[in-house]
Design a protein around this motif. Sequence first.
Motif, PDB file in Angstrom:
ATOM      1  N   SER A 131     -10.108   7.913 -10.699  1.00  0.00           N
ATOM      2  CA  SER A 131     -10.532   7.276  -9.454  1.00  0.00           C
ATOM      3  C   SER A 131      -9.403   7.382  -8.439  1.00  0.00           C
ATOM      4  CB  SER A 131     -10.928   5.820  -9.669  1.00  0.00           C
ATOM      5  OG  SER A 131      -9.811   5.085 -10.086  1.00  0.00           O
ATOM      6  N   LEU A 132      -9.747   7.236  -7.182  1.00  0.00           N
ATOM      7  CA  LEU A 132      -8.748   7.333  -6.130  1.00  0.00           C
ATOM      8  C   LEU A 132      -8.112   5.969  -5.887  1.00  0.00           C
ATOM      9  CD1 LEU A 132     -10.592   9.587  -3.550  1.00  0.00           C
ATOM     10  CD2 LEU A 132      -8.803  10.244  -5.148  1.00  0.00           C
ATOM     11  N   ALA A 133      -6.804   5.959  -5.757  1.00  0.00           N
ATOM     12  CA  ALA A 133      -6.062   4.736  -5.464  1.00  0.00           C
ATOM     13  C   ALA A 133      -5.388   4.916  -4.108  1.00  0.00           C
ATOM     14  CB  ALA A 133      -5.029   4.471  -6.544  1.00  0.00           C
ATOM     15  N   TYR A 134      -5.718   4.025  -3.178  1.00  0.00           N
ATOM     16  CA  TYR A 134      -5.144   4.067  -1.843  1.00  0.00           C
ATOM     17  C   TYR A 134      -4.043   3.025  -1.761  1.00  0.00           C
ATOM     18  CZ  TYR A 134      -9.316   6.702  -0.646  1.00  0.00           C
ATOM     19  OH  TYR A 134     -10.307   7.643  -0.612  1.00  0.00           O
ATOM     20  N   GLU A 135      -2.841   3.466  -1.441  1.00  0.00           N
ATOM     21  CA  GLU A 135      -1.706   2.564  -1.307  1.00  0.00           C
ATOM     22  C   GLU A 135      -0.977   2.899  -0.021  1.00  0.00           C
ATOM     23  OE1 GLU A 135       0.754   2.824  -4.719  1.00  0.00           O
ATOM     24  OE2 GLU A 135      -0.884   2.504  -6.103  1.00  0.00           O
ATOM     25  N   GLY A 136      -0.297   1.929   0.495  1.00  0.00           N
ATOM     26  CA  GLY A 136       0.478   2.192   1.694  1.00  0.00           C
ATOM     27  C   GLY A 136       0.657   0.966   2.542  1.00  0.00           C
ATOM     28  N   THR A 137       0.993   1.182   3.780  1.00  0.00           N
ATOM     29  CA  THR A 137       1.284   0.116   4.722  1.00  0.00           C
ATOM     30  C   THR A 137       0.036  -0.280   5.484  1.00  0.00           C
ATOM     31  OG1 THR A 137       3.494   1.030   4.986  1.00  0.00           O
ATOM     32  CG2 THR A 137       2.775  -0.528   6.639  1.00  0.00           C
ATOM     33  N   MET A 138      -0.168  -1.568   5.606  1.00  0.00           N
ATOM     34  CA  MET A 138      -1.265  -2.090   6.411  1.00  0.00           C
ATOM     35  C   MET A 138      -0.703  -2.650   7.711  1.00  0.00           C
ATOM     36  SD  MET A 138      -4.034  -1.616   4.928  1.00  0.00           S
ATOM     37  CE  MET A 138      -4.448  -0.892   3.383  1.00  0.00           C
ATOM     38  N   LEU A 139      -1.545  -2.792   8.695  1.00  0.00           N
ATOM     39  CA  LEU A 139      -1.114  -3.275  10.001  1.00  0.00           C
ATOM     40  C   LEU A 139      -0.570  -4.696   9.922  1.00  0.00           C
ATOM     41  CD1 LEU A 139      -0.951  -2.396  12.933  1.00  0.00           C
ATOM     42  CD2 LEU A 139      -3.192  -3.391  13.302  1.00  0.00           C
ATOM     43  N   LEU A 140      -1.169  -5.537   9.081  1.00  0.00           N
ATOM     44  CA  LEU A 140      -0.709  -6.923   8.961  1.00  0.00           C
ATOM     45  C   LEU A 140       0.620  -7.057   8.220  1.00  0.00           C
ATOM     46  CD1 LEU A 140      -4.006  -8.862   8.222  1.00  0.00           C
ATOM     47  CD2 LEU A 140      -2.676  -8.849  10.316  1.00  0.00           C
ATOM     48  N   ASP A 141       1.057  -5.992   7.539  1.00  0.00           N
ATOM     49  CA  ASP A 141       2.329  -6.062   6.820  1.00  0.00           C
ATOM     50  C   ASP A 141       3.501  -6.325   7.761  1.00  0.00           C
ATOM     51  OD1 ASP A 141       1.062  -5.640   4.459  1.00  0.00           O
ATOM     52  OD2 ASP A 141       1.581  -3.522   4.294  1.00  0.00           O
ATOM     53  N   TYR A 142       3.354  -5.971   9.018  1.00  0.00           N
ATOM     54  CA  TYR A 142       4.428  -6.204   9.975  1.00  0.00           C
ATOM     55  C   TYR A 142       4.416  -7.634  10.512  1.00  0.00           C
ATOM     56  CZ  TYR A 142       4.936  -1.183   9.859  1.00  0.00           C
ATOM     57  OH  TYR A 142       5.128   0.104   9.434  1.00  0.00           O
ATOM     58  N   LEU A 143       3.304  -8.347  10.322  1.00  0.00           N
ATOM     59  CA  LEU A 143       3.195  -9.710  10.832  1.00  0.00           C
ATOM     60  C   LEU A 143       3.419 -10.770   9.765  1.00  0.00           C
ATOM     61  CD1 LEU A 143       0.021  -9.210  13.050  1.00  0.00           C
ATOM     62  CD2 LEU A 143       2.407  -9.214  13.775  1.00  0.00           C
ATOM     63  N   ILE A 144       2.786 -10.587   8.594  1.00  0.00           N
ATOM     64  CA  ILE A 144       2.897 -11.553   7.502  1.00  0.00           C
ATOM     65  C   ILE A 144       3.079 -10.800   6.196  1.00  0.00           C
ATOM     66  CG2 ILE A 144       1.578 -13.396   8.604  1.00  0.00           C
ATOM     67  CD1 ILE A 144      -0.881 -12.495   7.134  1.00  0.00           C
ATOM     68  N   PRO A 145       3.715 -11.424   5.198  1.00  0.00           N
ATOM     69  CA  PRO A 145       3.910 -10.752   3.910  1.00  0.00           C
ATOM     70  C   PRO A 145       2.575 -10.456   3.214  1.00  0.00           C
ATOM     71  CG  PRO A 145       5.276 -12.711   4.064  1.00  0.00           C
ATOM     72  CD  PRO A 145       4.363 -12.724   5.240  1.00  0.00           C
ATOM     73  N   ARG A 146       2.576  -9.468   2.362  1.00  0.00           N
ATOM     74  CA  ARG A 146       1.362  -9.039   1.670  1.00  0.00           C
ATOM     75  C   ARG A 146       0.799 -10.139   0.786  1.00  0.00           C
ATOM     76  NH1 ARG A 146      -0.779  -3.703   0.242  1.00  0.00           N
ATOM     77  NH2 ARG A 146       0.287  -3.096   2.123  1.00  0.00           N
ATOM     78  N   TRP A 147       1.665 -10.939   0.131  1.00  0.00           N
ATOM     79  CA  TRP A 147       1.156 -11.988  -0.762  1.00  0.00           C
ATOM     80  C   TRP A 147       0.393 -13.049   0.024  1.00  0.00           C
ATOM     81  CZ3 TRP A 147       2.561 -17.058  -0.313  1.00  0.00           C
ATOM     82  CH2 TRP A 147       3.701 -17.342   0.426  1.00  0.00           C
ATOM     83  N   VAL A 148       0.762 -13.300   1.271  1.00  0.00           N
ATOM     84  CA  VAL A 148       0.040 -14.269   2.096  1.00  0.00           C
ATOM     85  C   VAL A 148      -1.352 -13.718   2.415  1.00  0.00           C
ATOM     86  CG1 VAL A 148       0.014 -15.479   4.310  1.00  0.00           C
ATOM     87  CG2 VAL A 148       2.152 -15.227   3.050  1.00  0.00           C
ATOM     88  N   THR A 149      -1.426 -12.431   2.689  1.00  0.00           N
ATOM     89  CA  THR A 149      -2.714 -11.785   2.944  1.00  0.00           C
ATOM     90  C   THR A 149      -3.621 -11.886   1.720  1.00  0.00           C
ATOM     91  OG1 THR A 149      -1.588 -10.221   4.397  1.00  0.00           O
ATOM     92  CG2 THR A 149      -3.821  -9.675   3.735  1.00  0.00           C
ATOM     93  N   TYR A 150      -3.059 -11.673   0.526  1.00  0.00           N
ATOM     94  CA  TYR A 150      -3.840 -11.793  -0.704  1.00  0.00           C
ATOM     95  C   TYR A 150      -4.328 -13.227  -0.905  1.00  0.00           C
ATOM     96  CZ  TYR A 150      -2.224  -7.157  -2.154  1.00  0.00           C
ATOM     97  OH  TYR A 150      -1.964  -5.830  -2.226  1.00  0.00           O
ATOM     98  N   PHE A 151      -3.473 -14.198  -0.614  1.00  0.00           N
ATOM     99  CA  PHE A 151      -3.854 -15.600  -0.772  1.00  0.00           C
ATOM    100  C   PHE A 151      -4.995 -15.966   0.178  1.00  0.00           C
ATOM    101  CE2 PHE A 151      -3.443 -20.089   0.345  1.00  0.00           C
ATOM    102  CZ  PHE A 151      -3.593 -20.651  -0.911  1.00  0.00           C
ATOM    103  N   ILE A 152      -4.913 -15.525   1.414  1.00  0.00           N
ATOM    104  CA  ILE A 152      -5.985 -15.794   2.380  1.00  0.00           C
ATOM    105  C   ILE A 152      -7.286 -15.162   1.910  1.00  0.00           C
ATOM    106  CG2 ILE A 152      -6.780 -15.315   4.736  1.00  0.00           C
ATOM    107  CD1 ILE A 152      -3.814 -15.573   5.595  1.00  0.00           C
ATOM    108  N   TYR A 153      -7.217 -13.925   1.417  1.00  0.00           N
ATOM    109  CA  TYR A 153      -8.409 -13.241   0.914  1.00  0.00           C
ATOM    110  C   TYR A 153      -9.026 -14.015  -0.253  1.00  0.00           C
ATOM    111  CZ  TYR A 153     -11.308  -9.753  -1.356  1.00  0.00           C
ATOM    112  OH  TYR A 153     -12.351  -9.106  -1.945  1.00  0.00           O
TER     113      TYR A 153
END
Length: 60
Positions: A18-40
């Motif tokens: 399967s394809l795995a997409y990894e990289g930088t998201m636009l919100l990574d510059y505003l808030i940490p990735r773990w905060v984005t995961y928690f909100i989700y």
Amino acid sequence: MPHVINPDWVKVSVNQDSLAYEGTMLLDYLIPRWVTYFIYLFLIIGPPLRSHYIHLRFFG
């Protein structure tokens, strides 16, 4: 759209057929990735847990 402008942000690899997409998201510059995961998780799990129906709470 940001990935079209800057294609270096996306890294595509094959992970167990399967394809795995990894990289930088636009919100990574505003808030940490773990905060984005928690909100989700809060937005996905929160509403079923607050339901009046017990079966829906069990699903949450």
